[in-house]
Design a protein around this motif. Structure first.
Motif, mmCIF file in Angstrom:
data_model
loop_
_atom_site.group_PDB
_atom_site.id
_atom_site.type_symbol
_atom_site.label_atom_id
_atom_site.label_comp_id
_atom_site.label_asym_id
_atom_site.label_seq_id
_atom_site.Cartn_x
_atom_site.Cartn_y
_atom_site.Cartn_z
ATOM 1 N N GLY A 143 -11.370 3.069 8.373
ATOM 2 C CA GLY A 143 -12.544 2.226 8.197
ATOM 3 C C GLY A 143 -12.247 0.950 7.439
ATOM 4 O O GLY A 143 -12.767 -0.122 7.771
ATOM 5 N N LEU A 144 -11.379 1.045 6.433
ATOM 6 C CA LEU A 144 -11.041 -0.136 5.630
ATOM 7 C C LEU A 144 -9.873 -0.924 6.213
ATOM 8 O O LEU A 144 -9.486 -1.956 5.652
ATOM 9 C CB LEU A 144 -10.707 0.288 4.192
ATOM 10 N N THR A 151 -3.905 -4.747 1.323
ATOM 11 C CA THR A 151 -4.076 -5.294 -0.017
ATOM 12 C C THR A 151 -4.295 -4.151 -1.005
ATOM 13 O O THR A 151 -4.702 -3.054 -0.623
ATOM 14 C CB THR A 151 -5.272 -6.251 -0.076
ATOM 15 N N LEU A 152 -4.028 -4.436 -2.277
ATOM 16 C CA LEU A 152 -4.201 -3.421 -3.310
ATOM 17 C C LEU A 152 -5.649 -2.957 -3.385
ATOM 18 O O LEU A 152 -5.925 -1.764 -3.560
ATOM 19 C CB LEU A 152 -3.754 -3.985 -4.667
ATOM 20 N N VAL A 153 -6.573 -3.890 -3.232
ATOM 21 C CA VAL A 153 -7.990 -3.542 -3.303
ATOM 22 C C VAL A 153 -8.360 -2.565 -2.198
ATOM 23 O O VAL A 153 -9.101 -1.590 -2.420
ATOM 24 C CB VAL A 153 -8.855 -4.817 -3.211
ATOM 25 N N ARG A 154 -7.838 -2.798 -0.996
ATOM 26 C CA ARG A 154 -8.158 -1.900 0.116
ATOM 27 C C ARG A 154 -7.539 -0.521 -0.083
ATOM 28 O O ARG A 154 -8.146 0.500 0.244
ATOM 29 C CB ARG A 154 -7.692 -2.508 1.444
ATOM 30 N N TRP A 219 3.220 6.642 0.991
ATOM 31 C CA TRP A 219 3.031 6.052 2.328
ATOM 32 C C TRP A 219 3.074 4.518 2.302
ATOM 33 O O TRP A 219 2.910 3.899 3.344
ATOM 34 C CB TRP A 219 1.673 6.466 2.900
ATOM 35 N N ARG A 220 3.278 3.904 1.146
ATOM 36 C CA ARG A 220 3.061 2.467 1.027
ATOM 37 C C ARG A 220 3.957 1.640 1.944
ATOM 38 O O ARG A 220 3.558 0.563 2.402
ATOM 39 C CB ARG A 220 3.256 2.024 -0.422
#
Length: 306
Positions: A143-144, A151-154, A219-220
């Motif tokens: 969804g995001l 991004t870090l926020v997401r 997973w990054r």
């Protein structure tokens, strides 16, 4: 791979069927003992077996189905780097909770969910944390659009949303599992929220955030990407498990916790599914756009005509 798909579908169907039969048994049969007496000897034996082992079969089938789905869609690395932290950290949290009361409160597990690890926590409990935690995270990530916009926020938002979806399941689950006629655990000191301590939900949110965060960190470098059409399986698992818990709680009159779970769990899950990338939307490629391609000068050649 085709055989894996067959096993996955079989386990998913079995997972849902056991919930349907379990719901019918707990809501319709248990409150009416005369129905049990009319089942006959064979029927009573089957009913007793289902009450004793139905919960274990349900959770094991759900675990197998989600594990195969994760292996097929995400790969071995993503599957194991989510499952192992989820099982180990949730088990540790549950063992700590049943021993000390932190982080959930003072509670104990009864029979009905299988062999208890250390005599405290049924082995099926960390398995349920795994499969519900994974489907919640997959829905949040899709969804995001964490892969398209890493991004870090997401990423932090996906972890928080997944933990919220997971905790919302417990709003419907808690009364059904601890306050109804056939409880699976009980509270030493019942809390103010329909018998459940408020801290229990903080424990659920914190524990799920922890193991989901560990998986997100692992997973990054290889983020996942699921399209909306691939979210049918996670959404089915999430909604069916929520529906089972909600059915038990509503039958006992606990509509407020269920309503809260719908508001902060079911509706956001459906919204995130709708926000996910449709199958017909192509990802950007490495090709240079036509407007950015360098122009190649063309020399005009004049042809003399006699």
């Amino acid at each position: 791979m085709k055989q894996l798909v067959t096993v996955e579908r079989f386990c998913l169907i079995g997972h849902i069927v056991t919930m349907v039969f379990g719901l019918a048994g707990l809501v319709l049969v248990v409150p009416h003992p005369e129905l049990i007496m009319n089942l006959g000897e064979t029927g009573q034996t089957v009913f007793q077996w289902s009450m004793a082992g139905g919960g274990v079969v349900n959770i094991v089938l759900g675990t197998i189905a989600v594990a195969i789905y994760a292996y097929r869609k995400l790969g071995l690395w993503h599957w194991l780097t989510f499952m192992l932290p989820a099982v180990c950290l949730s088990l540790g949290s549950e063992l700590l909770g049943t021993s000390t009361g932190f982080p959930f409160g003072d509670y104990s597990y009864l029979n009905g969910l299988g062999y208890k690890i250390g005599g405290l926590v049924p082995f099926t409990i960390p398995l349920s944390w795994f499969y519900m935690g994974l489907v919640s995270y997959l829905i949040a990530c899709a969804g995001l659009k964490t892969r398209q916009n890493p991004t870090l926020v997401r990423y932090v938002g996906a972890i928080a949303l997944a933990a919220m979806l997971f905790t919302s399941w417990d709003f419907a689950l808690e009364p059904a599992m601890s306050q109804t006629m056939v409880p699976f655990w009980y509270w030493e000191h019942p809390g103010a929220f329909f018998g459940t301590p408020y801290g229990n939900y903080a424990g659920w949110f914190g524990t799920s955030s922890l193991f989901i965060g560990v998986a997100a960190l692992l997973w990054r470098k290889t983020p996942i990407l699921l399209e909306r059409s691939q979210l049918g399986f996670p959404l089915t698992v999430y909604l069916s498990n929520f529906g089972y818990a909600a059915g038990l709680s509503l039958a006992a009159g606990y509509w407020i916790p269920v309503s809260l779970g719908v508001i902060v769990g079911v509706i956001p899950a459906l919204t995130l599914w709708q926000m996910a990338k449709p199958a017909d939307v192509k990802e950007s490629t490495t090709e240079t756009p036509a407007s950015m391609k360098p122009e190649i000068p063309v020399t005009q050649v004049k042809v003399a005509v006699k």
